[in-house]
Motif scaffolding. Structure first.
Motif: not given
Length: 328
Positions: A52-74
């Motif tokens: 089970m994975v999350f989309e968006p990733q939680p930190r992307e959801f909580f910080c949409p204006d400054d999301p952390p860099p993501r290593l891999s797409s879904l």
């Protein structure tokens, strides 16, 4: 592998499964160790496997204006998980409704998904305010295996550590933690075609993530796929291009960033294949990062940008030629 988009109102009935849960960003060596345990436990217990994975990733959801860099797409995660032999990928839409689930409600959801066994990391928490943990699930009668942190070079392997390595342009460290060279895969899309006016045509590769984990100018091996099957880029062009370091690839000059010289604002991944011309639209390119040249620059004019790109291509081709000399 079957991909399932999870609905809280209508959970899909699955056969008995062994499940692991997390972002799985990068599917690094720590994740792979977890998956190895999942697959073995499922085999022993006669269960199918699910992640089970999350989309968006939680930190992307909580910080949409400054999301952390993501290593891999879904899609990149799905490809790696499928190759490892996972049966189901459960994609949970991380929204206000999902994040508000209590620990009890989340455990109830696991029951509806027919989860018979869980493999979790030692730092796993779930439910509103992260009140649930592995012991919470054990107390409810679920079978749970906890995996200790995986360490390499005296450091805990984590997606954060890999992001930090890539931010420092340490491609070698990132590769050691991932168990493979870092790469981004995406479909070639139409861009603004500025590269053509500069005599350096580029393929605009879809990033499929809010923010990439790499930034700057790189030399890369480029592989191509169509309908999931590898194709030979060299045969699509009369000029053939420059062979990459890895067999079956072409060498490319890659820029990842917002393109400040043309007042860009969105993150782009653009690939220039030297001595190459072909229509690549619609193909999927896998860009394997080999060497870092420099950070993204802002040039004062298009002429200066053109000269800068020309120098970058020259420098990267010199690096590529040196690899052949070192191999002799």
């Amino acid at each position: 592998m079957k991909r399932i988009h999870l609905s809280l109102t209508q959970p899909i009935s699955l056969p008995p499964i062994a499940l692991t849960i997390g972002n799985y960003d990068g599917v690094h060596l720590g994740h792979q160790a977890m998956l190895d345990v999942l697959i073995q436990d499922a085999k022993d217990k006669h269960l199918l496997t699910a992640v089970m994975v999350f989309e968006p990733q939680p930190r992307e959801f909580f910080c949409p204006d400054d999301p952390p860099p993501r290593l891999s797409s879904l899609d990149e995660k799905a490809d790696i998980l499928a190759k490892m032999g996972v049966d189901y990928l459960i994609v949970a839409n991380f929204d206000d409704q999902f994040r508000s689930l209590s620990a009890d409600a989340f455990a109830e959801l696991l029951g509806k998904l027919n989860v018979q066994h869980l493999v979790l990391g030692d730092d796993f928490r779930f439910g509103h305010d992260r009140l649930g943990d592995a012991q919470f699930l054990v107390d409810l009668g679920l079978s749970v295996a906890n995996l200790a942190t995986v360490v390499k070079d005296d450091a805990r392997i984590s997606s954060t550590l890999i992001r930090q390595a890539l931010a420092k342009q340490d491609l070698a460290l990132a590769a050691r933690l991932l168990g493979r060279d870092y790469a981004i895969t995406g479909v070639v899309e139409h861009g603004d075609k500025i590269g053509r006016t500069l005599d350096f045509a580029t393929a605009n590769v879809a990033l499929n993530r809010p923010k990439p984990a790499v930034k700057g100018v790189y030399g890369a091996d480029v592989f191509a796929f169509k309908d999931g099957k590898a194709i030979d880029l060299a045969i699509l062009s009369q000029s053939g291009g420059v062979a990459g370091v890895a067999s079956g690839s072409l060498f490319g000059a890659v820029n990842v960033g917002t393109r400040p010289s043309v007042n860009g604002s969105q993150h782009r991944l653009e690939v220039h294949l030297p001595n190459y011309a072909a229509d690549l639209y619609g193909l999927t390119l896998k860009v394997v990062f080999r060497t870092f040249l420099h950070g993204e620059k802002k040039y004062e004019s298009l002429d200066a940008l053109k000269q800068g790109i020309a120098q970058d291509v020259t420098d990267l081709l010199a690096w590529r030629a040196a690899q052949d000399k070192d191999a002799v």
